[in-house]
Design an enzyme around this catalytic site. Structure first.
Site, PDB file in Angstrom:
ATOM      1  N   HIS A 305      38.599  39.025  36.374  1.00 24.21           N
ATOM      2  CA  HIS A 305      39.110  38.670  34.957  1.00 24.21           C
ATOM      3  C   HIS A 305      40.968  38.229  35.503  1.00 24.21           C
ATOM      4  O   HIS A 305      41.450  38.778  35.336  1.00 24.21           O
ATOM      5  CB  HIS A 305      39.097  38.255  33.860  1.00 24.21           C
ATOM      6  CG  HIS A 305      39.245  37.530  32.797  1.00 24.21           C
ATOM      7  ND1 HIS A 305      39.745  36.834  32.029  1.00 24.21           N
ATOM      8  CD2 HIS A 305      38.482  36.091  32.851  1.00 24.21           C
ATOM      9  CE1 HIS A 305      40.090  36.162  30.685  1.00 24.21           C
ATOM     10  NE2 HIS A 305      38.455  35.648  31.496  1.00 24.21           N
ATOM     11  N   ASP A 362      30.623  35.812  32.150  1.00 22.16           N
ATOM     12  CA  ASP A 362      28.943  35.009  33.230  1.00 22.16           C
ATOM     13  C   ASP A 362      28.261  35.949  33.528  1.00 22.16           C
ATOM     14  O   ASP A 362      27.521  36.058  34.194  1.00 22.16           O
ATOM     15  CB  ASP A 362      30.121  34.944  33.850  1.00 22.16           C
ATOM     16  CG  ASP A 362      30.391  32.803  33.572  1.00 22.16           C
ATOM     17  OD1 ASP A 362      29.892  32.604  32.121  1.00 22.16           O
ATOM     18  OD2 ASP A 362      31.637  33.321  34.611  1.00 22.16           O
TER      19      ASP A 362
HETATM   20  N1  ACO Z   1      34.757  41.138  43.211  1.00 25.11           N
HETATM   21  C1  ACO Z   1      35.466  41.314  44.250  1.00 25.11           C
HETATM   22  N2  ACO Z   1      36.627  41.972  44.628  1.00 25.11           N
HETATM   23  C2  ACO Z   1      37.574  41.272  43.682  1.00 25.11           C
HETATM   24  C3  ACO Z   1      36.533  40.998  42.419  1.00 25.11           C
HETATM   25  C4  ACO Z   1      35.160  40.393  42.825  1.00 25.11           C
HETATM   26  N3  ACO Z   1      34.452  40.208  41.603  1.00 25.11           N
HETATM   27  N4  ACO Z   1      37.692  39.660  41.777  1.00 25.11           N
HETATM   28  C5  ACO Z   1      38.688  40.030  42.151  1.00 25.11           C
HETATM   29  N5  ACO Z   1      39.237  40.916  43.773  1.00 25.11           N
HETATM   30  C6  ACO Z   1      40.582  41.698  44.024  1.00 25.11           C
HETATM   31  C7  ACO Z   1      40.465  40.791  44.460  1.00 25.11           C
HETATM   32  O1  ACO Z   1      39.600  40.694  46.188  1.00 25.11           O
HETATM   33  C8  ACO Z   1      41.266  41.421  45.189  1.00 25.11           C
HETATM   34  O2  ACO Z   1      42.083  42.305  45.527  1.00 25.11           O
HETATM   35  P1  ACO Z   1      43.345  42.697  46.241  1.00 25.11           P
HETATM   36  O3  ACO Z   1      44.362  43.201  45.643  1.00 25.11           O
HETATM   37  O4  ACO Z   1      42.992  43.707  47.064  1.00 25.11           O
HETATM   38  O5  ACO Z   1      44.115  40.975  46.953  1.00 25.11           O
HETATM   39  C9  ACO Z   1      41.851  41.986  43.501  1.00 25.11           C
HETATM   40  O6  ACO Z   1      40.388  42.082  43.267  1.00 25.11           O
HETATM   41  C10 ACO Z   1      42.718  40.534  41.909  1.00 25.11           C
HETATM   42  O7  ACO Z   1      41.852  39.458  42.469  1.00 25.11           O
HETATM   43  P2  ACO Z   1      42.716  38.192  42.479  1.00 25.11           P
HETATM   44  O8  ACO Z   1      41.763  37.033  42.839  1.00 25.11           O
HETATM   45  O9  ACO Z   1      43.823  38.092  42.961  1.00 25.11           O
HETATM   46  O10 ACO Z   1      42.199  38.395  40.581  1.00 25.11           O
HETATM   47  P3  ACO Z   1      42.608  36.628  39.831  1.00 25.11           P
HETATM   48  O11 ACO Z   1      43.500  36.599  38.906  1.00 25.11           O
HETATM   49  O12 ACO Z   1      43.536  35.124  41.375  1.00 25.11           O
HETATM   50  O13 ACO Z   1      40.876  35.928  39.332  1.00 25.11           O
HETATM   51  C11 ACO Z   1      38.610  35.673  39.276  1.00 25.11           C
HETATM   52  C12 ACO Z   1      40.112  36.108  38.862  1.00 25.11           C
HETATM   53  C13 ACO Z   1      38.976  33.935  40.117  1.00 25.11           C
HETATM   54  C14 ACO Z   1      38.016  35.261  38.195  1.00 25.11           C
HETATM   55  C15 ACO Z   1      38.402  37.056  40.116  1.00 25.11           C
HETATM   56  O14 ACO Z   1      38.155  37.688  39.552  1.00 25.11           O
HETATM   57  C16 ACO Z   1      37.141  36.674  40.939  1.00 25.11           C
HETATM   58  O15 ACO Z   1      37.217  35.478  41.492  1.00 25.11           O
HETATM   59  N6  ACO Z   1      35.938  36.843  39.989  1.00 25.11           N
HETATM   60  C17 ACO Z   1      34.388  36.031  40.454  1.00 25.11           C
HETATM   61  C18 ACO Z   1      34.222  35.192  40.088  1.00 25.11           C
HETATM   62  C19 ACO Z   1      34.066  34.818  38.433  1.00 25.11           C
HETATM   63  O16 ACO Z   1      33.110  35.930  37.911  1.00 25.11           O
HETATM   64  N7  ACO Z   1      34.336  34.415  37.867  1.00 25.11           N
HETATM   65  C20 ACO Z   1      34.427  34.040  36.259  1.00 25.11           C
HETATM   66  C21 ACO Z   1      35.447  34.155  35.901  1.00 25.11           C
HETATM   67  S1  ACO Z   1      35.236  34.466  33.781  1.00 25.11           S
HETATM   68  C22 ACO Z   1      35.608  32.622  33.397  1.00 25.11           C
HETATM   69  O17 ACO Z   1      36.229  31.502  34.064  1.00 25.11           O
HETATM   70  C23 ACO Z   1      35.035  32.166  32.320  1.00 25.11           C
END
Ligand code: ACO
Length: 427
Positions: A305, A362
């Site tokens: 998140h 979620d």
């Molecule tokens: N699985 C694996 N790796 C992940 C995940 C995941 N679910 N989420 C984040 N990471 C990693 C990224 O690859 C990144 O790694 P790095 O630092 O080595 O490059 C690091 O964690 C940070 O992730 P970002 O994508 O930069 O974080 P951001 O804040 O931009 O994105 C998000 C947040 C979109 C929620 C992301 O965690 C994600 O894609 N999660 C899966 C989708 C999801 O569950 N979305 C619902 C969110 S809650 C809502 O909106 C209701």
């Protein structure tokens, strides 16, 4: 709080700072461009507050979420969804008389105009419910031209009530059309959640009594989704509203924003991921390994998140509810076991620990929706139904604030410098 000072070359600018009620500090960079010729660059708005808000408070480091100062734990335990809808929009919990009059007002608007039915029939019956909901929400505006003025508080109020009242009917009717069943009209003797479940799952040929286990679980899930600060969809609603678009169009924009799998669409994606793991028999360690592999686009859906760097407090409540609801219904869902195991493995894995990746709202919600009988592609419309009061509250807060300006971010242009047009023969 002392002002902040920014220096660049031989210029120096003093910037005012503000402190929120929970101690967060903001630097006001409003004069940065006029005084220093610079803009700020903030990918994904990770550090940018567009303005003030009093609707919800999130402390991502401690895993706290409050609506208007009330903890979501207490609201989820004790309140009804319409009570929370009132709280979000009007700022205070309603007293008994206020709540009764609000519930009555919502109940009076649950019907859709008969001709709205044709709208559902214009879609292929394979259409995704989020597309239909966004279109139907947009279309609703055309039925109420007298109540669209964003600067007229009474018009905004009646439109907000119509949206809360009619959205369950729109969702249920789009579902009924997709499964070739007759539309079920609202039953105004029932509470909000029971009425919605009846419109979804009853058929005229049989009696239907909503199961209190499901009604209570739905009430709780709607409350937990009701607002979440300046997330992607709320920001979309506010952005569209800042141009004085009507509240229906603004909410329709929010529904589109919510549909993406990185936002609300994640609840559908989680269930599809769990179903995929179950069907393939893939072991959990391999799934987690794939989620860590940067050359593999797969991510653990329902994990991570932007704001929470701790357990999402909503996920904690929903996880417990999923276990309770399945128990109460006597359902043994192998997907819940897979989810629990995935969580366990991920939370003890260095990759997830280092990056503070925890289950979000979620991760477990779909397991409850599935037990209730909702098809997977409807999970995100259920999120939208829950989030609606928050969108309305955010929109109304912006509209009522005299300091609101149209949202118009700057950019850092990195394209070509000026060049001459080249005729087509010479390209
Ligand atoms: N699985 C694996 N790796 C992940 C995940 C995941 N679910 N989420 C984040 N990471 C990693 C990224 O690859 C990144 O790694 P790095 O630092 O080595 O490059 C690091 O964690 C940070 O992730 P970002 O994508 O930069 O974080 P951001 O804040 O931009 O994105 C998000 C947040 C979109 C929620 C992301 O965690 C994600 O894609 N999660 C899966 C989708 C999801 O569950 N979305 C619902 C969110 S809650 C809502 O909106 C209701």
């Amino acid at each position: 709080m002392p002002d902040a000072v920014i220096r660049h070359g031989d210029k120096e600018l003093t910037l005012p700072t503000y402190v929120g009620t929970e101690g967060e500090t903001a630097v006001d960079i409003g004069k940065l461009r006029t005084e220093m010729g610079m803009v700020t660059l903030d990918k994904g708005f990770g550090n940018t507050a567009e303005g003030h808000s009093t609707v919800s408070y999130i402390d991502g480091e401690s895993g706290i979420l409050r609506y208007r100062g009330y903890s979501i734990e207490q609201l989820a335990e004790s309140a009804t969804f319409l009570e929370v809808a009132y709280l979000l929009q009007y700022g205070e919990l309603p007293n008994k008389a206020e709540l009764e009059s609000y519930v009555e007002a919502i109940t009076l608007h649950t019907l859709l105009r008969e001709d709205v039915k044709h709208l559902f029939e214009a879609f292929p019956n394979t259409a995704h419910p989020m597309q239909i909901l966004a279109s139907a929400t947009s279309a609703l505006a055309t039925y109420y031209p007298d109540a669209l003025d964003p600067l007229d508080a009474d018009a905004v109020d009646i439109s907000s009530r119509r949206l809360i009242a009619k959205t369950p009917t729109m969702i249920a009717w789009s579902y009924k059309y997709s499964v070739h069943q007759p539309y079920v009209y609202p039953d105004n003797d029932l509470d909000y959640s029971s009425n919605f479940l009846k419109m979804m799952f009853s058929v005229p040929a049989e009696d239907y009594a909503p199961d209190p286990v499901l009604t209570n679980a739905l009430n709780m899930l709607l409350i937990l989704h009701a607002d979440h600060g300046q997330n992607c969809s709320a920001s979309a609603v506010r952005l569209v509203g800042s141009g004085h678009a009507n509240i229906f169009s603004s909410v329709a924009a929010g529904i589109h924003a919510l549909s993406g799998p990185l936002h609300g669409g994640a609840n559908q994606a989680v269930l599809e991921m769990l179903e995929g793991i179950y069907a393939s028999g893939e072991d959990i360690d391999t799934v987690v390994k794939r989620a860590k592999d940067k050359s593999d686009p797969f991510r653990l859906m329902g994990f991570g998140h932007r704001v929470y760097k701790n357990f999402d407090p909503r996920a904690r409540i929903i996880k417990k509810a999923a276990e309770d609801v399945l128990d109460a219904l006597g359902v043994d869902d192998p997907l819940l076991d897979i989810a629990l195991r995935l969580e366990e493995v991920a939370l003890s894995d260095e990759y997830f620990v280092e990056r503070n990746l925890y289950p979000n709202v979620d991760f477990y919600s779909g397991i409850i929706y599935r037990a209730m009988g909702f098809p997977t592609d409807m999970f995100t419309v259920l999120f939208a139904l829950g989030r609606l009061p928050g969108w309305l509250a955010q929109w109304r807060e912006l509209a009522a604030d005299p300091s609101t300006r149209i949202f118009r971010p700057r950019q850092l242009y990195t394209g070509e410098p000026l060049r001459d047009y080249v005729s087509i023969e010479d390209r």
